[in-house]
Design a protein around this motif. Structure first.
Motif, mmCIF file in Angstrom:
data_model
loop_
_atom_site.group_PDB
_atom_site.id
_atom_site.type_symbol
_atom_site.label_atom_id
_atom_site.label_comp_id
_atom_site.label_asym_id
_atom_site.label_seq_id
_atom_site.Cartn_x
_atom_site.Cartn_y
_atom_site.Cartn_z
ATOM 1 N N VAL B 24 0.849 -1.187 0.000
ATOM 2 C CA VAL B 24 0.000 0.000 0.000
ATOM 3 C C VAL B 24 0.887 1.239 0.000
ATOM 4 O O VAL B 24 1.929 1.270 0.653
ATOM 5 C CB VAL B 24 -0.988 -0.029 1.199
ATOM 6 C CG1 VAL B 24 -0.258 0.051 2.529
ATOM 7 C CG2 VAL B 24 -2.022 1.085 1.083
ATOM 8 N N SER B 26 1.071 5.708 -0.130
ATOM 9 C CA SER B 26 0.356 6.977 -0.017
ATOM 10 C C SER B 26 1.041 8.070 -0.841
ATOM 11 O O SER B 26 0.591 9.215 -0.832
ATOM 12 C CB SER B 26 0.206 7.379 1.451
ATOM 13 O OG SER B 26 1.424 7.253 2.128
ATOM 14 N N ARG B 87 -4.759 6.633 -0.319
ATOM 15 C CA ARG B 87 -3.849 5.480 -0.454
ATOM 16 C C ARG B 87 -4.209 4.670 -1.687
ATOM 17 O O ARG B 87 -5.375 4.615 -2.070
ATOM 18 C CB ARG B 87 -3.947 4.559 0.762
ATOM 19 C CG ARG B 87 -3.346 5.128 2.021
ATOM 20 C CD ARG B 87 -3.413 4.097 3.145
ATOM 21 N NE ARG B 87 -3.102 4.710 4.418
ATOM 22 C CZ ARG B 87 -3.973 5.375 5.157
ATOM 23 N NH1 ARG B 87 -5.226 5.484 4.759
ATOM 24 N NH2 ARG B 87 -3.618 5.917 6.304
#
Lengths: 290, 379
Positions: B24, B26, B87
């Protein structure tokens, strides 16, 4: 006459020394309910309000006082445990007021309660009242009046609103039952409808439903097949958006099912008179009771 | 509480469910680094609590790290159905031979968790359920015993013929039970469960919803809440212990009890108005809650008038009256307030309001008609 509670109700309050438990125990005693015992582990031997003996366990309370009904005011983390304990002690009617009981706990509680032959009302419910006789839970006694209309509802204050209209217009109640707003509850609409149909003291039934699930649709089918007494119904949440939990854990429209529209149609198709507003309950009942 | 896909993936992987690697990010740079580590073609997926991410341009295929960075920079900061994307999930683009659906959902009717399994996966399962319900196998599970081995196998046989794939799917189906019960889920689903050309069985996408009632005893799960992905007024309300849902109308509603709150919104609509919100102040009496409720509602510029509908039971109406008076002294509410209250300590409440030169109505219909008229005049 009434359903579930009457003059023979002998009540034990689980969590009687807690903030909510003590407040409502006083109210129930003031209403005339036979509160025969309280339970708070570690406080056995004490006396509540100078008259109600407190026990460490429900089993002790049942043995010493002959309690047959329990009401639960313990925090959510202990609520499932309190229900198991009451069922294990042989309590026939268990009323769980506590809000916020994890649903997974309830999936295990329900088979246990059934295996002990007990009835559970709730959780997350206001309890029930047989006006002039007994109240178990938190429904304000002063807005009710004895009479011959039965009421079953998934909510609390909306029930008060409707009961208030009834009482002010001279329509008394046999028993008012709040079954609770959670997805998994011990007593559903059908259980109450069956009991009201069998109760010689009830002439008509008011059913207050809301969005989410299919309980109201199933209840409508039951009314059509089995009820000889007139039924008046309401569904809250006509303006509720999809996919949002409207306060009650059970009040959520998932996909296209559980909408107010769908439920009102089911009511109408079953011959249930549908209220558009809470106040309509009076006129619709008068029409049907003559 | 809804979880993001990347959070759901973590819960599934923690139970050993076979899923493709991924990460993940950001920032676009983080997305680039993950894509480089994974190698080959990747998918960049917006992490947001809204359906239709693909249609909104929130899911993109990237042929390498540079393209992944490009897509990520476009998707991050995007709004999907009004919710900001902060995200992205980066996963390898899997080669797919077949797609199935495996879901576990809390069922009110059987009062048990129910498996829903279908070989018609990868699409909207609600549509399959509505149009071709025979394509879904349903199995309620006794929570006391959990999913039994033969049940898992039986479900897997509805998906595959190849015995190795059946066993792999049965294992995943069994592991999904653990995901559900270990986290107090009300929904845990894998859509799609795929087979690859090499014959592997993998969970490609996951969705988990946690029962809100679990959060008090599970701070680890409560910590997964992403407040940046929610309506700010709803976050403020939750912190103030209020249940609040923002709607699009102009009549602000403050009510005690969820059922009465819904019925009040409905009555506003009945009399030709449009509710601006659902707000339940709950059962306990606390003037501070009323002040917070008014602060949250007045932040919405659409609100033209506010209705209080309080039926005092446990809630003391004098506490509510004190809250209203306190709030109006602390800040300028700016729009007219119509107050309906009845029940516990009603006379004292009316006295408190009158002393502050406010009035209270006793009847719900009268109050709703009045507030709808005021909102219309101001609009």
């Amino acid at each position: 006459m009434s359903i579930f509670i009457d003059a023979g109700t002998r009540l034990v309050v689980q969590g009687i020394t807690g903030r909510d438990g003590s407040f409502h125990a006083r109210q129930m005693i003031a209403y005339g309910t036979q509160v025969v015992a309280g339970v708070t582990p570690g406080k056995g031997g004490q006396t509540f309000e100078g008259s109600v003996p407190v026990f460490n366990t429900v089993a002790d309370a049942v043995r010493e006082t002959g309690a047959n009904t329990s009401v639960i005011y313990v925090p959510p983390s202990g609520a499932a445990g309190a229900i198991y304990e009451a069922a294990d002690a042989g309590i026939a009617l268990i009323v769980c007021i506590t809000e916020g009981v994890p649903v997974l706990d309830m999936t295990r509680v329900m088979p246990y309660v059934r295996s002990r032959g007990a009835r559970l009302i709730g959780p997350n419910c206001p309890g029930l009242i047989t006006p002039g006789v007994a109240k178990v839970g938190i429904i304000p006694g002063n807005i009710c009046a004895p009479g011959r209309v039965g009421l079953v509802s998934r909510s609390g204050t909306l029930t008060y609103e409707v009961v208030n209209h009834l009482t002010r217009n001279g329509i008394g109640q046999s028993t008012c039952v709040g079954i609770g707003g959670d997805p998994i509850i011990g007593t559903n609409f059908i259980d109450c409808l069956r009991a009201f149909e069998a109760d010689a003291g009830t002439d008509a039934v008011v059913m207050m439903g809301e969005i989410g699930g299919t309980d109201e649709q199933n209840a409508a089918a039951f009314v059509k097949a089995h009820l000889t007494k007139p039924v008046v119904g309401f569904i809250a949440g006509q303006t509720a958006p999809k996919g949002r939990r409207m306060g009650h854990a059970g009040a959520i429209i998932s996909g296209s099912s559980g909408t107010a529209e769908e439920k009102m149609e089911a009511f109408a198709a079953a011959g249930i008179a549908v209220m558009k507003r809470p106040v309509d309950v009076v006129a619709l009942l008068r029409d049907r009771l003559g | 509480m809804n979880l993001h896909e990347y959070q759901a993936r973590d819960l599934l992987r923690a139970q050993g469910i076979a899923m493709p690697d991924g990460g993940v990010a950001s920032t676009p740079e983080e997305a680039e680094a993950i894509a480089r580590r994974l190698g080959g073609t990747v998918v960049v997926k917006a992490q947001v609590h809204a359906g239709g991410r693909g249609k909104a341009g929130g899911v993109k295929l990237a042929k390498g790290a540079a393209e992944a960075k490009e897509h990520a920079s476009r998707i991050l900061g995007m709004q999907i159905k009004g919710l900001p994307v902060s995200r992205v999930l980066v996963v390898p683009a899997a080669e797919i031979a077949s797609e199935s659906y495996v879901g576990l959902i809390m069922d009110r009717e059987t009062q048990r968790p129910v498996y829903m399994v279908s070989a018609a996966g990868g699409v909207d399962i609600e549509e399959v359920a509505a149009k071709t319900p025979e394509k879904i196998t349903r199995l309620p599970v006794d929570p006391v015993y959990g999913l039994l081995p033969h049940q898992a196998l039986g479900l897997a046989f509805t998906l595959y013929q190849d015995m190795a794939q059946v066993r792999a799917a049965a294992r995943i189906i069994q592991q999904l039970w653990q995901v559900f019960t270990a986290n107090g889920a009300s929904l845990a689903e894998i859509n799609p469960l795929v087979t690859t050309p090499a014959g592997e069985v993998l969970a490609l996408d996951a969705k988990v919803v946690i029962d809100d009632n679990e959060l008090d005893r599970r701070p680890d799960l409560a910590a997964l809440r992403d407040e940046s992905a929610e309506e700010p007024s709803e976050v403020a309300a939750r912190r103030a212990n209020l249940t609040f849902i923002k709607l699009d109308g102009n009549v602000g509603c403050v009510v005690n009890g969820a059922g009465l709150a819904m019925a009040t919104m409905d009555l506003v609509k009945y009399y030709g108005g449009d509710p601006a919100n659902f707000l339940d102040i709950g059962g306990s009496s606390n003037p501070e809650k009323v002040v917070n409720a008014l602060r949250i509602i007045t932040r919405d510029p659409n609100v033209k008038a506010i209705l209080f509908n309080i039926f005092g039971g446990i809630t003391r109406t004098d506490d509510v009256a004190n809250g209203i008076v306190t709030a109006t002294r602390q800040f300028d509410v700016g729009v007219p307030i119509v107050i309906r209250l009845t029940g516990t300590n009603e006379q004292e409440a009316v006295r408190i309001l009158n002393a502050a030169r406010m009035t209270a109505l006793n009847d719900m219909d009268e109050a709703v008609e009045k507030v709808v008229a005021l909102a219309r005049e101001a609009a």
